[in-house]
Design a protein around this motif. Structure first.
Motif, short mmCIF file in Angstrom:
data_model
loop_
_atom_site.label_atom_id
_atom_site.label_comp_id
_atom_site.label_asym_id
_atom_site.label_seq_id
_atom_site.Cartn_x
_atom_site.Cartn_y
_atom_site.Cartn_z
N GLY A 270 0.82 -1.22 0.00
CA GLY A 270 0.00 0.00 0.00
C GLY A 270 0.85 1.26 0.00
N GLY A 271 1.98 1.22 0.73
CA GLY A 271 2.85 2.39 0.81
C GLY A 271 3.58 2.71 -0.48
N LEU A 272 3.80 1.69 -1.32
CA LEU A 272 4.44 1.94 -2.61
C LEU A 272 3.49 2.64 -3.58
CD1 LEU A 272 6.39 -1.42 -3.13
CD2 LEU A 272 7.33 0.83 -2.52
N GLY B 139 -2.42 5.44 13.71
CA GLY B 139 -3.46 5.31 12.69
C GLY B 139 -2.98 5.60 11.28
N LYS B 140 -1.67 5.59 11.05
CA LYS B 140 -1.12 5.86 9.72
C LYS B 140 -0.02 4.84 9.41
CE LYS B 140 -2.01 10.83 10.07
NZ LYS B 140 -1.40 12.19 10.11
N LYS C 146 -7.77 0.17 1.31
CA LYS C 146 -8.79 -0.17 2.32
C LYS C 146 -8.06 -0.71 3.55
CE LYS C 146 -11.95 -1.37 -1.39
NZ LYS C 146 -12.58 -2.49 -2.13
N MET C 147 -7.37 0.18 4.24
CA MET C 147 -6.49 -0.24 5.32
C MET C 147 -7.22 -0.73 6.56
SD MET C 147 -3.52 -0.28 4.19
CE MET C 147 -2.66 -0.60 5.72
N ASP C 148 -8.43 -0.23 6.80
CA ASP C 148 -9.20 -0.73 7.95
C ASP C 148 -9.46 -2.22 7.80
OD1 ASP C 148 -9.60 1.54 9.62
OD2 ASP C 148 -10.97 2.37 8.12
N LEU C 149 -9.81 -2.63 6.58
CA LEU C 149 -10.06 -4.05 6.32
C LEU C 149 -8.77 -4.85 6.42
CD1 LEU C 149 -11.98 -6.28 5.56
CD2 LEU C 149 -11.77 -5.62 3.16
N SER D 109 1.65 7.53 -0.65
CA SER D 109 2.74 7.98 0.22
C SER D 109 2.41 7.73 1.68
CB SER D 109 3.02 9.46 -0.01
OG SER D 109 1.87 10.24 0.30
N GLU D 110 1.13 7.83 2.04
CA GLU D 110 0.71 7.56 3.41
C GLU D 110 -0.72 7.06 3.39
OE1 GLU D 110 1.87 9.91 7.22
OE2 GLU D 110 -0.08 10.70 6.59
N GLN D 111 -1.00 6.04 4.19
CA GLN D 111 -2.34 5.50 4.31
C GLN D 111 -2.81 5.61 5.76
OE1 GLN D 111 -1.10 1.64 2.39
NE2 GLN D 111 -3.01 1.90 1.26
N SER D 112 -4.11 5.79 5.94
CA SER D 112 -4.63 5.96 7.29
C SER D 112 -5.69 4.89 7.57
CB SER D 112 -5.25 7.36 7.46
OG SER D 112 -6.30 7.55 6.53
#
Length: 427
Positions: free
Chosen positions: A164-166, A397-398, A337-340, A169-172
């Motif tokens: 996801g980071g590639l 959370g990031k 979809k980082m929560d999932l 740049s930042e996911q929450s």
């Protein structure tokens, strides 16, 4: 669509849910599927459902190894052959088990559906461990449990953060959920540290009266297992009922709510409750058979390759049981979809730590097998350090690709350490 992906009653047929809404008709389906004669309709529905299920995931191509694995075990083709074939066979079976569970849970509502996913989410590891426990291979059981936890919180989570980071740049993700999971991870870590610390404190008495020390550790493990199971039930109620709004994807932003609506709109289900239940029973039986031969071949693999039971349980068996879950988590992380993704990776670890492991301790108690929560000191420290690193990474959370690299780096360091770690090390 109603909550949790279930469909309205008028959208259901006895076995197959309609999912060809995009063309507005069923003209492409065989007329035999709606034939009034059940002896004509049932075989065609069975074939249709089977094909749709097998075509749902590319990994199901590996199902060719299921009969090969069973035959190799029956004919005793050799430990290495039996292990490899059944290793490859359990991968697609784990995927099918996950698929059938999701299809069945979608028709049960949120609470029962969540309980179904919690119960069967780690069914492969549970089946393998029960068989190993029956054979009194406690080291394999303990290593499998610890390996499943470490592979989820380090390998899977690391891949999610990295992939996801590639792309971003930042996911929450939901920091409240992350904080709750962090607390549960800390308690799970403590449940292993306390028995190891008690054993160390009683090391003097162990030399003079080992039976009494083992009895005390067993008593502590049984009590701790019961408490962990109660905490897990409390966590399920907290997550699915009393504070479910905290765990809903999209609780922290309108964009996520829109994404959730799109996902719900696109989601369709192939199997109805009866078909999903049948699939669940059949696949579980096949997993149990393949797991029986897999566990039975471990002794031969240890003698032939020199690998320890600890390494096999910690690194190899979790790959089998969590293969489908790993891919799912990485794919949803790539889609932002980082929560999932967090729910799949860390949620699965919590199921192992708070439900599966205590359940196996209680089951060992019933079976008369001395399965305890007393892991070797090195294993306990490894879990504590891993949990600490993950807790620090998810608190804000990031996430980004560097944090993913940190998780993966720690996992591979531990994998190398456990490869050279002997089974006969003193505790």
């Amino acid at each position: 669509m109603t909550g949790n992906g279930s469909v309205q009653p008028n959208e259901q047929s006895p076995l197959l849910h309609s999912h060809s809404h995009h063309d507005g008709s069923h003209s492409s389906e065989s007329p035999y599927l709606s034939d009034s004669r059940f002896w004509v309709r049932l075989p065609y529905q069975t074939v249709h459902l089977t094909w749709a299920t097998l075509a749902s995931n590319y990994v199901h191509i590996l199902l060719v190894f299921v009969p090969l694995g069973i035959v190799s075990g029956v004919l005793e083709w050799g430990a290495a052959t039996v292990f490899v074939l059944n290793f490859l066979a359990i991968m697609p079976l784990a995927s099918l088990l996950s698929f059938a569970t999701e299809e069945l849970s979608a028709t049960m509502g949120q609470t029962l559906g969540g309980l179904m996913n919690a119960t069967f989410g780690n069914a492969v590891e549970l089946i393998v461990s029960i068989i190993a426990l029956k054979d009194n291979q406690i080291r394999v059981v303990q290593a499998s449990m610890l390996g499943s936890i470490l592979s989820n919180i380090l390998l899977v989570l690391g891949c999610c953060f990295l992939v996801g980071g590639l792309r971003y740049s930042e996911q929450s993700f939901n920091s409240t959920v992350a904080s709750t999971m962090s607390s549960l991870l800390a308690v799970a870590s403590a449940s292993l540290i306390i028995p190891a610390s008690l054993f160390a404190a009683m090391s003097g008495s162990y030399e003079t009266n080992p039976d009494e020390t083992r009895k005390n550790i067993l008593l502590l493990s049984h009590g701790t297992a019961i408490i962990l199971l109660l905490l897990y039930v409390m966590y399920l109620y907290f997550q699915l009922k009393s504070h479910s709004h905290l765990f809903e994807e999209g609780a922290e932003g309108d964009d996520n709510i829109e994404n959730q609506a799109v996902v719900a709109e696109e989601e369709h289900h192939i199997l109805g409750p009866f078909a999903a239940g049948v699939a669940l029973v059949v696949v579980t039986i096949l997993v149990a058979i393949c797991a029986e031969y897999l566990v039975g071949s471990i002794e031969g693999i240890v003698e032939k390759t020199g690998m320890s039971k600890t390494f096999i349980g910690l690194v190899l068996i979790p790959i089998v049981g969590n293969a489908a879950e790993h891919v799912t988590a990485v794919v949803v992380a790539y889609k932002n979809k980082m929560d999932l993704a967090i729910g799949v990776a860390i949620g699965s670890s919590l199921q192992i730590a708070l439900f599966v492991t205590p359940f196996l301790v209680i089951l060992g108690w019933i079976m008369g097998v001395e399965m305890t929560l007393h892991f070797h000191v090195f294993e306990t420290v490894s879990f504590f350090i891993s949990a600490l690193v993950v807790i620090l990474l998810i608190q804000d959370g990031k996430s980004n690709y560097l944090e993913g690299g940190l998780c993966l780096g720690l996992y591979f360091i531990l994998a190398i350490a456990f490869y050279v770690y002997p089974d006969n090390t003193s505790t």
